[in-house]
Design a protein around this motif. Structure first.
Motif, PDB file in Angstrom:
ATOM      1  N   GLU A   1      45.069  54.672  34.354  1.00 45.36           N
ATOM      2  CA  GLU A   1      46.367  55.215  33.949  1.00 45.36           C
ATOM      3  C   GLU A   1      47.122  54.194  33.092  1.00 45.36           C
ATOM      4  O   GLU A   1      47.677  54.536  32.045  1.00 45.36           O
ATOM      5  CB  GLU A   1      47.189  55.600  35.181  1.00 45.36           C
ATOM      6  CG  GLU A   1      48.455  56.354  34.873  1.00 45.36           C
ATOM      7  CD  GLU A   1      48.196  57.745  34.306  1.00 45.36           C
ATOM      8  OE1 GLU A   1      49.001  58.160  33.443  1.00 45.36           O
ATOM      9  OE2 GLU A   1      47.216  58.391  34.692  1.00 45.36           O
ATOM     10  N   LYS A   2      47.113  52.943  33.500  1.00 50.57           N
ATOM     11  CA  LYS A   2      47.806  51.887  32.737  1.00 50.57           C
ATOM     12  C   LYS A   2      47.151  51.688  31.365  1.00 50.57           C
ATOM     13  O   LYS A   2      47.838  51.497  30.365  1.00 50.57           O
ATOM     14  CB  LYS A   2      47.859  50.592  33.520  1.00 50.57           C
ATOM     15  CG  LYS A   2      48.816  50.663  34.686  1.00 50.57           C
ATOM     16  CD  LYS A   2      48.902  49.356  35.429  1.00 50.57           C
ATOM     17  CE  LYS A   2      49.683  49.600  36.687  1.00 50.57           C
ATOM     18  NZ  LYS A   2      50.875  48.888  36.823  1.00 50.57           N
ATOM     19  N   LEU A   3      45.819  51.735  31.321  1.00 45.08           N
ATOM     20  CA  LEU A   3      45.132  51.596  30.034  1.00 45.08           C
ATOM     21  C   LEU A   3      45.449  52.776  29.115  1.00 45.08           C
ATOM     22  O   LEU A   3      45.667  52.593  27.922  1.00 45.08           O
ATOM     23  CB  LEU A   3      43.621  51.491  30.229  1.00 45.08           C
ATOM     24  CG  LEU A   3      43.107  50.144  30.725  1.00 45.08           C
ATOM     25  CD1 LEU A   3      41.641  50.253  31.101  1.00 45.08           C
ATOM     26  CD2 LEU A   3      43.292  49.092  29.656  1.00 45.08           C
ATOM     27  N   ASN A   4      45.486  53.985  29.678  1.00 44.81           N
ATOM     28  CA  ASN A   4      45.803  55.161  28.874  1.00 44.81           C
ATOM     29  C   ASN A   4      47.238  55.126  28.372  1.00 44.81           C
ATOM     30  O   ASN A   4      47.516  55.489  27.231  1.00 44.81           O
ATOM     31  CB  ASN A   4      45.550  56.445  29.661  1.00 44.81           C
ATOM     32  CG  ASN A   4      44.083  56.827  29.685  1.00 44.81           C
ATOM     33  OD1 ASN A   4      43.330  56.450  28.802  1.00 44.81           O
ATOM     34  ND2 ASN A   4      43.692  57.584  30.684  1.00 44.81           N
ATOM     35  N   ILE A   5      48.153  54.677  29.202  1.00 47.23           N
ATOM     36  CA  ILE A   5      49.559  54.578  28.798  1.00 47.23           C
ATOM     37  C   ILE A   5      49.710  53.513  27.704  1.00 47.23           C
ATOM     38  O   ILE A   5      50.380  53.722  26.706  1.00 47.23           O
ATOM     39  CB  ILE A   5      50.477  54.247  30.003  1.00 47.23           C
ATOM     40  CG1 ILE A   5      50.572  55.458  30.924  1.00 47.23           C
ATOM     41  CG2 ILE A   5      51.855  53.786  29.545  1.00 47.23           C
ATOM     42  CD1 ILE A   5      51.244  55.180  32.258  1.00 47.23           C
TER      43      ILE A   5
ATOM     44  N   THR B   1      38.423  51.519  25.381  1.00 44.56           N
ATOM     45  CA  THR B   1      37.111  52.071  25.744  1.00 44.56           C
ATOM     46  C   THR B   1      36.299  51.031  26.501  1.00 44.56           C
ATOM     47  O   THR B   1      35.678  51.326  27.518  1.00 44.56           O
ATOM     48  CB  THR B   1      36.347  52.538  24.488  1.00 44.56           C
ATOM     49  OG1 THR B   1      37.115  53.550  23.840  1.00 44.56           O
ATOM     50  CG2 THR B   1      34.980  53.076  24.841  1.00 44.56           C
ATOM     51  N   TRP B   2      36.292  49.800  26.012  1.00 43.94           N
ATOM     52  CA  TRP B   2      35.578  48.722  26.681  1.00 43.94           C
ATOM     53  C   TRP B   2      36.133  48.506  28.088  1.00 43.94           C
ATOM     54  O   TRP B   2      35.370  48.379  29.051  1.00 43.94           O
ATOM     55  CB  TRP B   2      35.673  47.433  25.866  1.00 43.94           C
ATOM     56  CG  TRP B   2      35.001  46.283  26.542  1.00 43.94           C
ATOM     57  CD1 TRP B   2      33.680  45.963  26.490  1.00 43.94           C
ATOM     58  CD2 TRP B   2      35.620  45.324  27.393  1.00 43.94           C
ATOM     59  NE1 TRP B   2      33.440  44.861  27.262  1.00 43.94           N
ATOM     60  CE2 TRP B   2      34.615  44.439  27.827  1.00 43.94           C
ATOM     61  CE3 TRP B   2      36.922  45.125  27.833  1.00 43.94           C
ATOM     62  CZ2 TRP B   2      34.875  43.370  28.672  1.00 43.94           C
ATOM     63  CZ3 TRP B   2      37.179  44.059  28.681  1.00 43.94           C
ATOM     64  CH2 TRP B   2      36.168  43.186  29.091  1.00 43.94           C
ATOM     65  N   GLY B   3      37.454  48.469  28.221  1.00 38.08           N
ATOM     66  CA  GLY B   3      38.083  48.264  29.528  1.00 38.08           C
ATOM     67  C   GLY B   3      37.752  49.376  30.509  1.00 38.08           C
ATOM     68  O   GLY B   3      37.430  49.127  31.677  1.00 38.08           O
ATOM     69  N   ILE B   4      37.807  50.604  30.044  1.00 40.11           N
ATOM     70  CA  ILE B   4      37.501  51.746  30.914  1.00 40.11           C
ATOM     71  C   ILE B   4      36.036  51.710  31.338  1.00 40.11           C
ATOM     72  O   ILE B   4      35.719  51.925  32.513  1.00 40.11           O
ATOM     73  CB  ILE B   4      37.870  53.075  30.227  1.00 40.11           C
ATOM     74  CG1 ILE B   4      39.402  53.204  30.143  1.00 40.11           C
ATOM     75  CG2 ILE B   4      37.275  54.265  30.978  1.00 40.11           C
ATOM     76  CD1 ILE B   4      39.894  54.375  29.307  1.00 40.11           C
ATOM     77  N   ALA B   5      35.142  51.398  30.415  1.00 42.78           N
ATOM     78  CA  ALA B   5      33.711  51.334  30.755  1.00 42.78           C
ATOM     79  C   ALA B   5      33.448  50.237  31.790  1.00 42.78           C
ATOM     80  O   ALA B   5      32.705  50.442  32.756  1.00 42.78           O
ATOM     81  CB  ALA B   5      32.883  51.093  29.495  1.00 42.78           C
ATOM     82  N   THR B   6      34.066  49.090  31.597  1.00 37.25           N
ATOM     83  CA  THR B   6      33.892  47.980  32.537  1.00 37.25           C
ATOM     84  C   THR B   6      34.441  48.332  33.911  1.00 37.25           C
ATOM     85  O   THR B   6      33.770  48.121  34.931  1.00 37.25           O
ATOM     86  CB  THR B   6      34.571  46.712  31.984  1.00 37.25           C
ATOM     87  OG1 THR B   6      33.988  46.405  30.707  1.00 37.25           O
ATOM     88  CG2 THR B   6      34.403  45.536  32.921  1.00 37.25           C
ATOM     89  N   LEU B   7      35.643  48.883  33.948  1.00 45.49           N
ATOM     90  CA  LEU B   7      36.232  49.292  35.232  1.00 45.49           C
ATOM     91  C   LEU B   7      35.397  50.379  35.913  1.00 45.49           C
ATOM     92  O   LEU B   7      35.232  50.367  37.136  1.00 45.49           O
ATOM     93  CB  LEU B   7      37.654  49.815  35.015  1.00 45.49           C
ATOM     94  CG  LEU B   7      38.725  48.773  34.774  1.00 45.49           C
ATOM     95  CD1 LEU B   7      40.009  49.447  34.309  1.00 45.49           C
ATOM     96  CD2 LEU B   7      38.970  47.967  36.024  1.00 45.49           C
ATOM     97  N   THR B   8      34.888  51.301  35.135  1.00 46.10           N
ATOM     98  CA  THR B   8      34.082  52.385  35.688  1.00 46.10           C
ATOM     99  C   THR B   8      32.838  51.835  36.375  1.00 46.10           C
ATOM    100  O   THR B   8      32.550  52.171  37.531  1.00 46.10           O
ATOM    101  CB  THR B   8      33.694  53.387  34.584  1.00 46.10           C
ATOM    102  OG1 THR B   8      34.892  53.943  34.029  1.00 46.10           O
ATOM    103  CG2 THR B   8      32.807  54.491  35.120  1.00 46.10           C
ATOM    104  N   HIS B   9      32.105  50.981  35.680  1.00 46.37           N
ATOM    105  CA  HIS B   9      30.873  50.440  36.258  1.00 46.37           C
ATOM    106  C   HIS B   9      31.150  49.565  37.480  1.00 46.37           C
ATOM    107  O   HIS B   9      30.421  49.638  38.476  1.00 46.37           O
ATOM    108  CB  HIS B   9      30.065  49.698  35.198  1.00 46.37           C
ATOM    109  CG  HIS B   9      29.386  50.620  34.254  1.00 46.37           C
ATOM    110  ND1 HIS B   9      29.901  50.939  33.026  1.00 46.37           N
ATOM    111  CD2 HIS B   9      28.253  51.352  34.379  1.00 46.37           C
ATOM    112  CE1 HIS B   9      29.107  51.806  32.433  1.00 46.37           C
ATOM    113  NE2 HIS B   9      28.106  52.078  33.225  1.00 46.37           N
ATOM    114  N   GLU B  10      32.180  48.760  37.429  1.00 42.69           N
ATOM    115  CA  GLU B  10      32.499  47.918  38.584  1.00 42.69           C
ATOM    116  C   GLU B  10      32.956  48.761  39.771  1.00 42.69           C
ATOM    117  O   GLU B  10      32.611  48.473  40.916  1.00 42.69           O
ATOM    118  CB  GLU B  10      33.564  46.876  38.220  1.00 42.69           C
ATOM    119  CG  GLU B  10      33.016  45.737  37.397  1.00 42.69           C
ATOM    120  CD  GLU B  10      31.841  45.018  38.062  1.00 42.69           C
ATOM    121  OE1 GLU B  10      31.964  44.625  39.247  1.00 42.69           O
ATOM    122  OE2 GLU B  10      30.802  44.862  37.411  1.00 42.69           O
ATOM    123  N   THR B  11      33.724  49.801  39.510  1.00 41.68           N
ATOM    124  CA  THR B  11      34.171  50.684  40.590  1.00 41.68           C
ATOM    125  C   THR B  11      32.979  51.378  41.239  1.00 41.68           C
ATOM    126  O   THR B  11      32.889  51.464  42.470  1.00 41.68           O
ATOM    127  CB  THR B  11      35.195  51.712  40.079  1.00 41.68           C
ATOM    128  OG1 THR B  11      36.324  50.999  39.536  1.00 41.68           O
ATOM    129  CG2 THR B  11      35.658  52.646  41.186  1.00 41.68           C
TER     130      THR B  11
END
Length: 181
Positions: A173-177, A140-150
């Motif tokens: 996709e890699k984080l979800n996998i 969740t932390w990784g996705i949130a960080t990637l989302t905001h930076e993107t």
């Protein structure tokens, strides 16, 4: 913090002041902003400004949070729930499109390019408290960080949107996998 006197103003006067603050911080960085322009644009006395706001930082915080609330209004995610990659990409695309068509676009762009660094120092303690209290899993932390930076990168480099969203999609996709393993 915005005073209750400001909150209780009639909507016409409050909207005039809010518009003047938005104009100021959309065209001038926090370090270059002037109370004199805000009061001239809104038609209020300088003393009234300080009755409504502690200082320019307070006015900036007010307008930035107003913008974020408005822009985020349609985006709701439950903490700890992971969605398919396509949903994240669709939401980021929709969010960026909404920001581009928003009255707050110039404010958000000024925040990303200049003001974020200025307010970051002031808000570091608040942010650290939130991070310490937030018990989110690493994905969740990784996705949130990637989302905001993107989002930041797409707003700054709209010509690279397709590339940035593809890279974002691949990372999600890699984080979800990884989480499924």
């Amino acid at each position: 913090m915005v005073s209750t006197t400001f909150i209780d103003l009639n909507s016409d006067k409050k909207n005039k002041i809010t518009s003047a603050i938005l104009k100021e911080f959309s065209t001038h960085s926090l370090s270059d902003a002037k109370v004199s322009r805000i009061v001239a644009d809104s038609g209020i006395a300088r003393g009234a400004f300080y009755k409504y706001f502690e200082d320019l930082n307070d006015a900036y915080s007010y307008i930035y949070h107003l913008a974020i609330q408005d822009i985020h209004a349609d985006f709701k995610h439950e903490p700890g729930i992971h969605y398919p990659t396509e949903k994240y990409v669709d939401e980021v695309t929709s969010f960026v499109n909404q920001v581009h068509s928003s009255q707050y676009f110039d404010l958000i762009k000024m925040h990303i390019t200049t003001n974020e660094a200025l307010v970051e120092h002031q808000q570091r303690q608040q942010i650290e408290q939130v991070l310490l209290q937030a018990h989110v899993d690493p994905v969740t932390w990784g996705i949130a960080t990637l989302t905001h930076e993107t989002i930041k990168l797409v707003l700054l480099y709209p010509e690279s949107q397709a590339f940035l969203l593809k890279r974002y999609s691949d990372a999600i996709e890699k984080l979800n996998i990884q989480e499924d393993d």
